[in-house]
Motif scaffolding. Structure first.
Motif, short mmCIF file in Angstrom:
data_model
loop_
_atom_site.label_atom_id
_atom_site.label_comp_id
_atom_site.label_asym_id
_atom_site.label_seq_id
_atom_site.Cartn_x
_atom_site.Cartn_y
_atom_site.Cartn_z
N GLU A 152 -4.56 -10.71 -14.44
CA GLU A 152 -4.27 -11.37 -13.54
C GLU A 152 -3.46 -10.88 -12.44
N GLY A 153 -3.74 -10.92 -11.04
CA GLY A 153 -2.98 -10.17 -10.21
C GLY A 153 -1.54 -10.71 -10.06
N TYR A 154 -0.65 -9.83 -9.36
CA TYR A 154 0.72 -10.06 -9.46
C TYR A 154 1.18 -9.46 -8.09
N PRO A 155 1.59 -10.71 -7.40
CA PRO A 155 2.07 -10.32 -5.68
C PRO A 155 3.11 -9.04 -5.45
N THR A 156 3.84 -8.67 -6.75
CA THR A 156 4.87 -7.75 -6.71
C THR A 156 4.03 -6.28 -7.10
N ASN A 157 2.89 -6.24 -7.51
CA ASN A 157 2.30 -5.17 -8.01
C ASN A 157 0.90 -5.24 -7.27
N VAL A 158 0.66 -5.30 -6.20
CA VAL A 158 -0.76 -5.21 -5.57
C VAL A 158 -1.64 -4.07 -5.77
N ALA A 159 -1.17 -2.91 -5.64
CA ALA A 159 -2.07 -1.70 -5.89
C ALA A 159 -2.32 -1.59 -7.40
N TYR A 160 -1.22 -1.80 -8.26
CA TYR A 160 -1.06 -1.62 -9.59
C TYR A 160 -2.13 -2.49 -10.37
N SER A 161 -2.32 -3.77 -9.63
CA SER A 161 -3.18 -5.01 -10.20
C SER A 161 -4.58 -4.60 -9.76
N ALA A 162 -4.78 -3.91 -8.57
CA ALA A 162 -5.97 -3.29 -8.33
C ALA A 162 -6.48 -2.37 -9.13
#
Length: 263
Positions: A152-162
């Motif tokens: 699940e993507g998190y707006p505080t960690n966009v690159a990490y989520s990717a």
């Protein structure tokens, strides 16, 4: 028929082995009977970890090794060192990774590149090199480190989520590639574990003018079981997926999140 959760006599590599979760994985593997190449980009930390755990588990062999997972030559040297030390590689616990908390609109390109380099490219390079060593044996267990941010993507960690979505996807693809060779490839998706990565995330919150303690409590309150995960929680799942118990599991991304992620 009973089966003991054991990896007795197996030979393993753990990357990121000097970190909280990495060390817990080395300990779990050693306690279950495996020899372990203790790999970390910090050579001194790898040596300290190996020496400390060798005293606790004198019946297995723990070998320190420096490795930068973003560098193919370094990864190839790590695999060669494991083969020289043990003769074969049966298990990979691919733990090495990084994270940071940066507002999406303020995120510099180099932060995105670094996150993808360590988490995604690092997984690719290490899995590729280890798989080449496992295929002739027609057996092996590869366990990658994803995250709940790989589900699940998190707006505080966009690159990490990717980067962690990339790990989850690669795990599925590599699992299908490796299946004809009787090699299992899975990944673990931890929730909120207070590791050095989380220390840095909380520092980022403070630097941005936020309340790190309040942020931590807010994140924990969202967990159905109302408690953070521990390094040992994650290591137990890595050990399970590295053992014969998981012989018929491949391509899976297993959540250890206290119920925070349910898919």
């Amino acid at each position: 028929m009973s089966m003991e959760l054991s990896v007795q006599g197996k030979n393993a590599i753990v990357t990121g082995a000097a970190g909280n979760i990495g060390e817990a994985c080395v300990r779990a593997l050693a306690a279950a009977g495996a020899n372990v190449l203790v790999a970390d980009m910090d050579a001194a930390a790898a040596e300290r970890t190996a020496e400390k755990l060798q005293k606790e588990y004198p019946d297995v062999k723990l070998v320190p090794q420096v490795c930068d997972v973003t560098n193919k030559a370094s990864v190839d040297a790590m695999v060669s060192a494991a083969l020289e030390a043990f003769g074969r590689i049966d298990i990979l616990n691919n733990i090495a990774g990084m994270s940071t908390k940066v507002d999406f609109l303020e995120m510099p390109e180099d932060i995105y590149d670094q996150m993808m380099d360590v988490n995604a490219k690092g997984t690719f390079l290490v899995d590729q090199a280890v798989l080449k060593a496992m295929i002739p044996n027609r057996s092996g267990k590869i366990v990658n480190m994803s995250s709940m941010s790989g589900k699940e993507g998190y707006p505080t960690n966009v690159a990490y989520s990717a980067s962690k979505f990339a790990v989850t996807g690669m795990t599925q693809a590599i699992a299908k590639y490796a299946a004809p060779y009787n090699i299992n490839v899975n990944c673990v998706c931890p929730g909120i574990v207070h590791t050095h990565i989380w220390d840095r995330l909380l520092d980022d919150v403070t630097k941005a003018g936020g309340d790190a303690d309040a942020y931590w409590k807010e994140r924990i309150s969202a967990i159905p079981l109302k408690r953070p995960q521990t390094a040992e929680d994650i290591a137990h799942m890595f050990l399970y997926l590295s053992s014969p118990f998981a012989d018929n599991m491949t391509g899976q991304s297993i959540n250890v999140t206290g119920g925070l992620i349910l898919h």
